[in-house]
Design a protein around this motif. Structure first.
Motif: not given
Ligand code: WQD
Length: 338
Positions: A12-25, A231-238
């Motif tokens: 989850x961490x690596x996908x969140x790093x990508x999302x943060x970088x894409x938002x300019x952080x 179970x409730x499955x959620x996409x890691x990108x979401x």
């Protein structure tokens, strides 16, 4: 703005790093590499073109953590993923789980307090609800006695944050994840469990690719439509997007409480057999499976009521179950050059 992501080379961490970088952080990652590979940095760069600043750091080392924060006083917020996270493994290694998950959290919070940093997103879990009574589960669902040391580290982790907020102006969002699955569409990053996978989806994809001879389905006598757990499955990108929105909520000081709790899921439950059949349809591959005994600690059913996070953070899941399964399968094939 600079954001610290602890455990940032994990799933989850690596996908969140990508999302943060894409938002300019600007992103700084610390990871002890106990359950992640340094090659994930290349995967992140392949997607965003940027390599986050990286330091290998054992967050149980109080002095090293304080030295790190002293050297990075311009961090504006922390997303804290770093923890041991396998429910079954925690039953066998309780002391290691309590030491790693509590010492890491306490050292990060203490260092944040020392430099006057007060914004944190904490990786929590729907496991705090145990076997919830009313589906879908809201944030008001009562916290049950944890069924595993892992679940207990999430429950007590939340309490540590709440108690610190009573004596320090900490602003925190606790995100209670349901079942994160899938991978970035590029196939450059994904879930890389070490050894035999504990979780269902990597076990299914490894069975499909031939690494595992068959899938063991843990029990078909649960109180569900087909007898297998729901179970409730959620996409890691979401899920990654939920972290960025939660952090921006704190940066804009929109939080009305010091501590805010949100369930993060798709809001729909699927059984193990439904997952298997969906994967077979999406991949075109038959999955051999055997029904075996129940796994200790499993609950019958759990899926999220996502009304609060949608109302407060404006977050909604965007990916379907087929998207999740197709992306997980794409990652498995790519990472094994199948
Ligand atoms: C799902 C279902 C198993 C493997 C996970 C995380 C936990 C938390 C919630 C974040 C269960 C069945 C599994 C297998 C099977 N997330 N199964 N055969 O237990 O819901 O917990 O999500 O904090 O940390 O671990 O996920 O994928 O292990 O199991 O039949 O080989 O699949 O019994 O019903 P779980 P899971």
């Amino acid at each position: 703005m600079k954001v610290l992501v602890t455990g940032g080379l994990g799933f989850i961490g690596s996908h969140t790093v990508v999302a943060l970088q894409e938002k300019g952080y600007e992103v700084v990652v610390v990871d002890d590499l106990s359950n992640a590979s340094i090659t994930v940095l290349e995967g992140i760069k392949s997607i965003t073109g940027q390599v986050p600043t990286f330091e290998q750091l054992d967050l149980r080392d109080k002095q090293a953590v304080h030295q790190f924060f002293h050297a990075h006083q311009d961090i504006a917020g922390v997303i804290h993923f770093a923890a041991s996270k396998a429910v079954g493994e925690s039953m066998k290694l309780p002391l290691e789980y309590y030491e790693n998950n509590f010492f890491s959290l306490i050292n990060v919070l203490a260092a944040m307090k020392h430099i006057g940093l007060n914004k944190m997103i904490f990786s929590s879990s729907c496991t705090v609800y145990g076997q919830g009574e009313v589906m879908p589960l809201t944030e008001e669902e009562s916290i049950k006695t944890a069924l595993s040391p892992y679940g207990n580290t999430k429950q007590v982790g939340e309490e540590i944050i709440v108690d610190l907020a009573k004596v320090y102006p900490l602003q925190a969002v606790l995100l209670r994840y349901f079942n994160p699955i899938g991978a970035h569409e590029s196939g450059f990053i994904g879930e890389s469990p070490q050894g035999v996978p504990y979780n269902l989806i990597p076990y299914i994809t490894q069975t499909a690719v031939g690494v595992r001879p068959f899938l063991s389905i843990y029990g078909k006598d649960y109180d569900t439509a087909d007898g297998t757990c729901v179970r409730d499955y959620i996409h890691v990108v979401d899920l990654a997007d939920a972290h960025v929105r939660a952090l921006e909520y704190l940066f804009k000081n929109e939080n009305t409480e010091q501590i805010e709790v949100f369930n993060v899921g798709n809001g729909q439950g699927y059984s193990v057999l439904e997952l298997v059949h969906s994967f077979e349809r999406v991949s075109g591959i038959k999955i051999n499976y055997e029904i075996v005994e129940r796994r200790p600690g499993d609950v019958d059913k759990a899926w999220a009521n996502t009304a609060k996070i949608e109302r407060v953070l404006g977050w909604k899941p965007t990916k379907t179950l087929d998207d999740m399964l197709a992306s997980a399968w794409n990652w498995e094939k790519k990472s094994r050059k199948y």
